[in-house]
Design an enzyme around this catalytic site. Structure first.
Site, PDB file in Angstrom:
ATOM      1  N   GLY A  99     -41.575  -6.714  59.331  1.00 49.75           N
ATOM      2  CA  GLY A  99     -42.206  -6.014  60.429  1.00 49.75           C
ATOM      3  C   GLY A  99     -41.424  -4.763  60.757  1.00 49.75           C
ATOM      4  CG  ASP A 210     -51.962  -9.372  68.384  1.00 44.73           C
ATOM      5  OD1 ASP A 210     -53.131  -8.935  68.328  1.00 44.73           O
ATOM      6  OD2 ASP A 210     -51.103  -9.141  67.501  1.00 44.73           O
ATOM      7  CG  ASN A 215     -51.071 -13.302  65.027  1.00 44.19           C
ATOM      8  OD1 ASN A 215     -50.509 -13.007  63.978  1.00 44.19           O
ATOM      9  ND2 ASN A 215     -51.234 -12.429  66.010  1.00 44.19           N
ATOM     10  CB  THR A 248     -55.808  -6.874  66.971  1.00 41.34           C
ATOM     11  OG1 THR A 248     -54.462  -7.195  66.572  1.00 41.34           O
ATOM     12  CG2 THR A 248     -56.586  -6.386  65.763  1.00 41.34           C
TER      13      THR A 248
END
Length: 319
Positions: A99, A210, A215, A248
């Site tokens: 990341g 998120d 996820n 997002t």
């Protein structure tokens, strides 16, 4: 959220999931975080707390000897960066994710040979330190079968090493593609586990902010695997009224788009979008143009392509 629909979605077909794959790949390449997010939201890459080993799909190229050698050199390079206290307890096996301020590696405990994931975070820069503090602040508080578990933490001047349980069953999205379709029973089971994790987080005053199929990870490849809520880089545990615009775009709730105060209910909106994806094989809100995408979200309008009835237009009470 005060919104809903009484429409019953017909069971999706394989063709609808093929369409979903194509659209997902298309928008995932161009997807960026909201332009006016704070710096910690900008440039946020796929940065999971526990990154699963996904099943290889036919379109993925076969690994070559050169690829393996390149991977080994990466592992050796990252192994050299690890604190001796970490390598004394864990054997570094493979780099599995990266990341903006972190690297995630698969490891084995030297004594038990049990696999884990270690997230190594750079904390010298202010932004990296803030992200790390936020994620650690959440993970140190949680303990639930449907939330990824923090095992232990190693800290040095420049880096923080978080040892996490390793999810090897892949993302919820991968499971949908591998199965070809999700029946209502399959979708209900997945959503029940995701909701259990989210309800637990909300009971602690934590909002994920998120939630999306990437996820949500399966702990192991089996059909009876539990589903884990992961990636708390944007999570908030500082109360119920929030203002930060982040997440997002396709999963943002209207409150976030409007930049007005919001609560943990934004997570429920995202779970609604995920539910739609599982049952229909498509995104309820998707557009190359951000302004048009946001208008669709605010109006609550989406279309469903059914197997028998064709195009069904559902109005969620928008303008």
């Amino acid at each position: 959220m005060g919104c809903g629909t009484s429409k019953v979605l017909p069971e999706p077909s394989k063709n609808s999931y093929v369409s979903f794959v194509k659209s997902f790949v298309s928008y995932s390449h161009r997807r960026k975080n909201f332009d006016n997010e704070p710096q910690r939201c900008k440039g946020k890459q796929k940065d999971l707390w526990s990154i699963g080993v996904t099943q290889l799909q036919p379109h993925i190229q076969q690994t070559t000897a050169k690829d393996v050698q390149h991977g080994d050199s990466k592992v050796a390079r990252y192994r050299a960066k690890f604190d001796p206290r970490v390598t004394a307890r864990y054997d570094i096996k493979a780099l599995i994710g990266r990341g903006s301020y972190s690297r995630v590696v698969r490891v084995e405990h030297r004594a038990t040979r049990q696999p884990f994931a270690i997230k190594m975070m750079e904390v010298e820069a202010k932004e990296g330190r803030e992200v790390c503090e936020s994620e650690l602040g959440v993970l140190r508080r949680v303990s639930h079968p449907n939330v990824v578990q923090l095992v232990e933490v190693f800290q040095s001047t420049r880096r923080i090493y978080m040892v996490l349980e390793l999810a090897t069953g892949g993302e919820l999205f991968d499971r949908v593609i591998a199965k070809g379709q999700f029946t209502e029973r399959d979708a209900a089971r997945a959503l029940q586990m995701a909701l259990a994790g989210v309800v637990y987080l909300h009971s602690l005053g934590i909002t994920h902010r998120d939630l999306k199929p990437e996820n949500l990870l399966y702990y192991h490849p089996g059909a009876d695997s539990r589903l884990l809520v992961t990636d708390f880089g944007l999570a908030s545990g500082r109360g119920w009224s929030m203002m930060t615009t982040c997440g997002t775009a396709e999963y943002m709730a209207p409150e976030v788009v409007l930049r007005i105060p919001y609560t943990c209910q934004v997570d429920m909106w995202a779970l609604g979008v995920i539910s739609y994806i599982l049952l229909s094989g498509s995104m309820p809100f998707e557009d190359d143009s951000r302004p048009r995408l946001y208008r669709a979200i605010l109006r609550g309008r989406y279309s469903f392509h059914g197997v028998v009835s064709g195009l069904i237009h559902v109005n969620w009470g928008g303008g």
